[in-house]
Design an enzyme around this catalytic site. Structure first.
Site, PDB file in Angstrom:
ATOM      1  N   LYS A  91       0.682  -1.533   0.082  1.00 57.96           N
ATOM      2  CA  LYS A  91       0.262   0.006  -0.016  1.00 57.96           C
ATOM      3  C   LYS A  91       0.698   1.209  -0.067  1.00 57.96           C
ATOM      4  O   LYS A  91       1.953   1.447   0.082  1.00 57.96           O
ATOM      5  CB  LYS A  91      -1.061  -0.120   0.693  1.00 57.96           C
ATOM      6  CG  LYS A  91      -0.382  -0.398   2.853  1.00 57.96           C
ATOM      7  CD  LYS A  91      -0.936  -0.491   3.787  1.00 57.96           C
ATOM      8  CE  LYS A  91      -0.727   0.222   5.253  1.00 57.96           C
ATOM      9  NZ  LYS A  91      -0.806   0.250   6.579  1.00 57.96           N
ATOM     10  N   ARG A 118      -9.411   1.253  15.376  1.00 57.33           N
ATOM     11  CA  ARG A 118      -9.940   1.893  14.289  1.00 57.33           C
ATOM     12  C   ARG A 118     -10.724   1.086  13.326  1.00 57.33           C
ATOM     13  O   ARG A 118     -11.949   1.873  13.388  1.00 57.33           O
ATOM     14  CB  ARG A 118      -8.317   1.736  14.301  1.00 57.33           C
ATOM     15  CG  ARG A 118      -7.881   2.353  12.404  1.00 57.33           C
ATOM     16  CD  ARG A 118      -6.537   2.289  12.393  1.00 57.33           C
ATOM     17  NE  ARG A 118      -5.829   1.289  11.924  1.00 57.33           N
ATOM     18  CZ  ARG A 118      -5.140   1.157  11.662  1.00 57.33           C
ATOM     19  NH1 ARG A 118      -4.262   2.130  11.606  1.00 57.33           N
ATOM     20  NH2 ARG A 118      -4.580  -0.090  10.987  1.00 57.33           N
ATOM     21  N   TYR A 150      15.541  31.609   1.501  1.00 55.23           N
ATOM     22  CA  TYR A 150      13.606  32.399   2.462  1.00 55.23           C
ATOM     23  C   TYR A 150      14.558  32.330   3.661  1.00 55.23           C
ATOM     24  O   TYR A 150      14.552  31.829   4.600  1.00 55.23           O
ATOM     25  CB  TYR A 150      12.683  31.354   2.004  1.00 55.23           C
ATOM     26  CG  TYR A 150      12.795  31.508   1.111  1.00 55.23           C
ATOM     27  CD1 TYR A 150      12.325  32.884  -0.306  1.00 55.23           C
ATOM     28  CD2 TYR A 150      12.284  30.279  -0.206  1.00 55.23           C
ATOM     29  CE1 TYR A 150      11.749  32.083  -1.691  1.00 55.23           C
ATOM     30  CE2 TYR A 150      12.063  30.035  -1.377  1.00 55.23           C
ATOM     31  CZ  TYR A 150      11.609  31.598  -1.545  1.00 55.23           C
ATOM     32  OH  TYR A 150      11.258  31.159  -3.070  1.00 55.23           O
ATOM     33  N   MET A 192      10.463  24.102  -1.913  1.00 57.96           N
ATOM     34  CA  MET A 192       9.463  23.933  -1.973  1.00 57.96           C
ATOM     35  C   MET A 192      10.403  22.580  -3.747  1.00 57.96           C
ATOM     36  O   MET A 192      10.771  20.810  -3.668  1.00 57.96           O
ATOM     37  CB  MET A 192       8.829  24.698  -3.379  1.00 57.96           C
ATOM     38  CG  MET A 192       7.507  23.843  -4.280  1.00 57.96           C
ATOM     39  SD  MET A 192       6.347  24.703  -5.165  1.00 57.96           S
ATOM     40  CE  MET A 192       5.697  25.004  -3.565  1.00 57.96           C
TER      41      MET A 192
END
Length: 809
Positions: free
Chosen positions: A478, A576, A704, A753
């Site tokens: 998964k 859960r 930054y 980013m």
């Protein structure tokens, strides 16, 4: 190879049943290989995690009739030839020793901790103008790999180069009998496989057993090794510092100054890193021993090249998949590459781009006729041959287009000719097939996540070894295979015949089905709107509530299915998802005698299996699961699979294995147990490159917010990876680091980013050089601890825009 079975029987000490006049022309240990045929002698190897005897009937149906076994089903008697032995691995080694005895030419045996494969490949390159060489393919240096390598010898070979690797006491003595080297080469002794020996001295002594009957031992003079070399062994040694060595060497940059009793000369190498230099010197020593002149040595050593020791799977143009084996072309490695192609094919159409094959030992007509038959058995749809010889012998192939040179291929190249296919690119170095790979490769981000398929296989087998006999295995793929790539991992797991795959959502399972995965897939968190798609694609849902069960039964009725496999989730304390004890009566009433569904398994989920201080809670969960599942099974009169253990549960609670276990993060080399981690291999290595290097002065800032202010002249490198690729911003500002040329380079300033910056002051590097974000160092475990998270989050955060490159060593 053409051998009569009646001669093999006494060689391996077998009891025989069948036709003793049969002949064999190849040997196999892999039931899945498409190269198996009526002339194959199949050795049914058995280990902790597999048993080749399980595939006898399947192989017989495919036309294989000759088997080496410890036992065979009575119903197969008279249908095939069976050579019955006590141990099939020992029989394989005895067969290889018998086969080796039929040949008498020099054999170079190579062992050590590091550099074995590189030295073997370089020696092949350096000696091939004068010799027809048989060598170990890739890293076939194990108890199984060595005999398979030996079996590749034919009557045209006049020099052998075989490497031997060991991890335990007693293994080298078995390999020595097979290789019987006349010339011994000992490479660098490092820390690899230390855990298999009581001391470093014991490890060295074991490695030296390969050379017990060699006429010469070539090595770097070392007091530690000298003390362990058996008396009477003739040696040929080199050293930078020891005046007692046979060859004195000094280095200045890329130049080596060589002084022997007969010669003084200088050679120039195309590199200067210490590992490559040491491996090159080892090769130089062999050339000197063979009597090559300084002029020839000078000429050939400057042509040495980086050795690509792995098959890489890459994304190609027009929805193609590339298998890059573009630096090597010989018959033995071609057979391995074709098996890998079948293992990793992502399209039904299979294409091979092949150069002329060198040093097969056969005449060219025999070679290419044999290769054509090999391609036919592997069901290759299209062949592109490049080289004079394959062009001359193209008539042996039914589906081939040939070109005399790589340049000719590019003259005719049209990218639209390649689409929706898996392409094996296999060529000898002079043909520069790396240029073909470059043309066909999909151009994406410079940052790549390299996935080591060997490491996945190793980790899978490690956890299999912890299972009791008969316990089934589900592997979780998964979340895009924990960030590693779902389909490629699933394809490998299907090849290894695991019992189940587990994914979180239906779309993940549908993607695997669309990619050709046929094995059972469980959907761990199915959503009601996806039930129709789940049935349409033959997926198996986990059912965790009465409401969900009713919804699935309605959809099952709409599709008019019966006995559809479902999996019942019990809540034993995770709180859960899952049926609680109070729900059991309703569950039983709804499902009893319902023809639409069939319970395939009953499962639960451990909450604290990786936390030793919560051991009592985990034990209470297992006990509760035993109670609730037993009630369910008894009331419904069924015997489905039961499973509750995850990765850490497999290691910490072996009594809870029941019928199946679920392996997750452990497959990817991550464990909460530091001792267990030593036995796992790193799977994923995230790499990028240096885009730009700049020097800033004291007082200047980076990034930054000006979070980094230089206190002195500082060299900064910019790397094209950022938080959009999955690197958390909190790993910046000198919390984290990258590895540049084996040195730590701290991340400075805020991570952007798409980029981050590192301090490379004092590190020798250039723009375009590779950097490591995580892998062996720093590991995802180290990163997770520093960031206050878990390795799962690090791995699954890596963006899908980061290219995955799958490779096999």
């Amino acid at each position: 190879m053409s051998l009569n079975i009646q001669n093999i029987i006494p060689a391996i000490g077998a009891q025989f049943s069948g036709n003793p006049d049969a002949t064999i022309d190849t040997v196999s240990i892999d039931s899945r290989s498409l190269q198996n045929n009526s002339g194959t002698l199949y050795f049914a190897l058995s280990g902790q995690n597999h048993d080749g005897h399980e595939y006898l009937e399947e192989l017989l149906s495919k036309g294989v009739y000759n088997f080496v076994v410890t036992q065979y089903p009575e119903q197969l008697k008279g249908k095939a030839n069976f050579l019955v032995v006590h141990n099939t691995l020992e029989a394989l080694q005895l067969f290889a020793a018998y086969y080796r005895n039929a040949f008498d030419f020099p054999i170079i045996g190579v062992t050590g901790s590091n550099g074995k494969t590189i030295v073997k490949e370089w020696l092949n390159f350096l000696l091939s103008p004068e010799y027809n060489i048989i060598r170990s393919p890739k890293s076939y240096n194990s108890q199984v790999g060595v005999p398979l390598s030996i079996i590749g010898i034919n009557e045209k070979h006049n020099l052998g180069i075989f490497e031997a690797g060991i991890s335990l006491v007693g293994e080298m003595a078995k390999l020595e009998v097979l290789i019987r080297p006349t010339i011994g080469v000992l490479t660098n002794i490092g820390s690899a496989h230390n855990e298999g020996f009581q001391s470093r001295e014991q490890k060295i002594s074991e490695k030296l057993k390969l050379f017990k009957d060699a006429e010469i031992l070539i090595y770097a003079k070392n007091p530690e090794v000298d003390a362990l070399i058996p008396a009477g062994t003739k040696t040929w040694s080199w050293s930078f510092t020891d005046p007692n060595a046979d060859v004195q060497i000094s280095q200045k940059g890329t130049q080596l100054h060589i002084h022997t009793s007969q010669h003084t000369f200088t050679v120039t190498l195309p590199f200067q890193d210490s590992s490559s230099v040491e491996n090159a010197i080892t090769c130089l020593m062999v050339l000197l021993y063979f009597g090559y002149s300084p002029a020839v040595i000078q000429e050939r050593l400057q042509l040495l090249y980086p050795v690509e020791m792995r098959l890489k799977v890459k994304n190609g143009i027009n929805n193609t998949t590339l298998i890059d084996d573009s630096y090597n072309s010989d018959y033995q490695s071609l057979k391995i590459a074709l098996d890998f192609l079948e293992n990793q094919k992502q399209h039904q159409k299979k294409t091979v781009i092949l150069s002329d094959i060198f040093q097969s030992g056969w005449s060219n007509p025999t070679l290419y006729e044999t290769v054509a038959a090999l391609f036919s058995s592997n069901q290759i749809d299209r062949i592109i041959g490049i080289g004079d010889q394959i062009t001359t012998h193209a008539h042996y192939f039914s589906n081939i287009t040939t070109y005399a040179t790589t340049a000719d291929f590019f003259e005719a190249y049209d990218p639209l000719d390649f689409e929706n296919e898996t392409i094996l690119i296999k060529g000898a170095r002079p043909f520069h097939f790396e240029e073909i790979v470059f043309r066909l490769e999909e151009k994406t981000h410079e940052t790549v996540l390299e996935i080591n398929l060997n490491a996945i296989s190793h980790n899978l087998n490690f956890f299999k070894s912890k299972l009791q006999p008969g316990i089934k295995l589900m592997v979780m793929v998964k979340a895009f295979g924990y960030g590693s790539g779902s389909f490629e991992i699933a394809r490998l797991l299907e090849y290894h015949k695991v019992d189940y795959l587990g994914v979180a959502f239906a779309d993940e399972g549908i993607a695997l089905r669309n990619a050709g995965i046929t094995m059972p897939i469980m959907i761990m968190n199915p959503e009601t709107p996806s039930f129709s798609a789940i049935i349409n694609f033959g997926l198996e849902p986990e059912i965790y509530s009465v409401k969900e069960l009713h919804a699935f039964l309605r959809v099952a009725a709409q599709h008019n299915v019966s006995d559809y496999p479902i999996h019942i989730k019990l809540d034993t304390g995770m709180h859960r998802l899952g049926f609680e004890a109070k729900d059991l009566d309703t569950l039983i009433a709804v499902i009893k005698d319902n023809p639409r569904v069939s319970i395939k398994s009953v499962l639960s989920h451990l909450a604290t299996s990786d936390e030793p201080e919560q051991r009592d809670f985990t034990l209470s969960q297992i006990a509760r699961f035993d109670l609730l599942s037993s009630q369910l099974l008894s009331a419904l009169h069924i015997q489905p699979l039961r499973h509750i253990l995850n990765t850490s549960g497999i290691s910490n609670f072996p009594h809870g294995q029941y019928d199946m276990v679920r392996l997750g993060i452990g497959l990817y080399g991550v464990s909460n147990d530091e001792n267990e981690t030593k036995y796992l291999e790193n799977v994923g290595t995230l790499k990028s490159v240096i885009s730009q290097i700049r020097t800033i002065e004291a007082g200047e800032s980076v990034g930054y917010g000006r979070k980094f202010i230089a206190s002195a002249t500082t060299v900064i490198a910019t790397i094209p990876i950022g938080y959009a690729d999955g690197i958390r911003r909190s790993w910046g500002n000198e919390v984290g680091y990258l590895i540049v040329n084996h040195q730590k380079a701290p991340i400075v300033g805020n991570i952007c980013m798409d980029m981050l910056m590192i301090n490379i002051t004092g590190i020798a590097c250039h723009e375009g050089d590779t950097v490591t974000i995580f892998g062996e160092n720093p590991s995802v475990t180290i990163m997770a601890k520093a960031l206050g998270t878990i390795p799962y989050e690090i791995l699954t955060s890596i963006s899908q825009r980061v290219k995955r490159v799958f490779y096999r060593e």
